[in-house]
Scaffold this motif. Structure first.
Motif, short mmCIF file in Angstrom:
data_model
loop_
_atom_site.label_atom_id
_atom_site.label_comp_id
_atom_site.label_asym_id
_atom_site.label_seq_id
_atom_site.Cartn_x
_atom_site.Cartn_y
_atom_site.Cartn_z
N GLY A 169 0.83 -1.21 0.00
CA GLY A 169 0.00 0.00 0.00
C GLY A 169 0.85 1.25 0.00
O GLY A 169 0.59 2.21 -0.73
N ARG A 170 1.90 1.26 0.81
CA ARG A 170 2.79 2.43 0.88
C ARG A 170 3.51 2.63 -0.45
O ARG A 170 3.64 3.75 -0.94
CB ARG A 170 3.80 2.29 2.02
N GLU A 171 3.96 1.54 -1.05
CA GLU A 171 4.66 1.63 -2.33
C GLU A 171 3.75 2.20 -3.42
O GLU A 171 4.13 3.10 -4.17
CB GLU A 171 5.15 0.24 -2.73
N ARG A 172 2.52 1.69 -3.49
CA ARG A 172 1.57 2.17 -4.50
C ARG A 172 1.22 3.64 -4.28
O ARG A 172 1.18 4.42 -5.23
CB ARG A 172 0.31 1.32 -4.48
N LEU A 173 0.95 4.00 -3.03
CA LEU A 173 0.58 5.38 -2.74
C LEU A 173 1.74 6.33 -3.00
O LEU A 173 1.56 7.39 -3.60
CB LEU A 173 0.10 5.50 -1.28
N THR A 174 2.93 5.95 -2.59
CA THR A 174 4.10 6.80 -2.79
C THR A 174 4.36 7.03 -4.28
O THR A 174 4.64 8.16 -4.71
CB THR A 174 5.34 6.18 -2.11
N ALA A 175 4.24 5.98 -5.08
CA ALA A 175 4.45 6.12 -6.52
C ALA A 175 3.42 7.09 -7.12
O ALA A 175 3.77 7.97 -7.92
CB ALA A 175 4.36 4.76 -7.20
N LEU A 176 2.17 6.94 -6.71
CA LEU A 176 1.13 7.84 -7.22
C LEU A 176 1.38 9.27 -6.77
O LEU A 176 1.26 10.20 -7.58
CB LEU A 176 -0.24 7.38 -6.74
N GLN A 177 1.76 9.46 -5.52
CA GLN A 177 1.99 10.81 -5.03
C GLN A 177 3.18 11.47 -5.73
O GLN A 177 3.16 12.67 -5.97
CB GLN A 177 2.16 10.80 -3.51
N ARG A 178 4.19 10.69 -6.06
CA ARG A 178 5.32 11.25 -6.83
C ARG A 178 4.83 11.74 -8.19
O ARG A 178 5.22 12.83 -8.65
CB ARG A 178 6.40 10.20 -7.02
N GLU A 179 3.99 10.94 -8.85
CA GLU A 179 3.43 11.34 -10.15
C GLU A 179 2.60 12.61 -10.00
O GLU A 179 2.70 13.51 -10.84
CB GLU A 179 2.53 10.24 -10.71
N GLN A 180 1.78 12.67 -8.97
CA GLN A 180 0.92 13.83 -8.77
C GLN A 180 1.74 15.09 -8.49
O GLN A 180 1.42 16.16 -9.00
CB GLN A 180 -0.08 13.57 -7.63
N THR A 181 2.79 14.95 -7.69
CA THR A 181 3.65 16.10 -7.40
C THR A 181 4.32 16.59 -8.68
O THR A 181 4.38 17.80 -8.94
CB THR A 181 4.70 15.73 -6.33
#
Length: 158
Positions: free
Chosen positions: A116-128
């Protein structure tokens, strides 16, 4: 389907110029509609079967190692049964887990799983990165001012 105009309707009592409060409300509602749609997209990006209502839970969990349910209830401003259903749904997808609070064996903590942390972190990097591209032509002072004004508006909504 045509997209609704982001231009505020004129205030009948103000001649042809729109009332600033009416215009603000119109823009705020349009922003919220787009935000809800983006929350659905982000939830699906984390996991195709993730309910968009669970996405804010994941974001809060992403800011800490583990969070007490009482804190999540306060931050999300939802009922305990609703929080339990959202945690259960995210847990079934392997995104979150419950653990015993080491300070109080009666209390439960909720945390992102490593996946969950890996998926969320990847998405948040894209969003940033997307935000950086969208605002690349803006002055830093304008971004800071917008942030401060949104915080001030949000504080006034409590």
């Amino acid at each position: 389907m045509t997209r609704p105009s982001s231009q505020a309707p004129p205030d009948p009592g103000a001649g042809s110029s729109p009332d600033p409060i009416t215009a603000l409300e119109h823009e705020f509602m349009a922003l919220m509609r787009r935000g809800r749609a983006q929350m659905g997209e982000r939830a699906r990006a984390v996991h195709p079967r993730l309910d968009p209502a669970c996405y804010p839970l994941l974001v809060l969990l992403g800011r800490a190692d583990a969070v007490a349910m009482s804190e999540l209830l306060a931050d999300l401003a939802i009922e305990k049964s609703t929080l339990t259903r959202r945690i259960d749904a995210a847990a079934r997808l392997g995104l979150v887990e419950r653990t015993t609070d080491p300070q109080d064996a009666r209390a439960r903590l909720v945390a992102l799983t490593p996946e969950g942390r890996e998926r969320l972190t990847a998405l948040q990097r894209e969003q940033t990165a997307r935000w950086r591209r969208r605002l690349s032509a803006w002055d830093t002072a304008d971004v800071e001012q917008l942030t401060a004004l949104l915080r001030r508006l949000g504080d006034g909504l409590d």
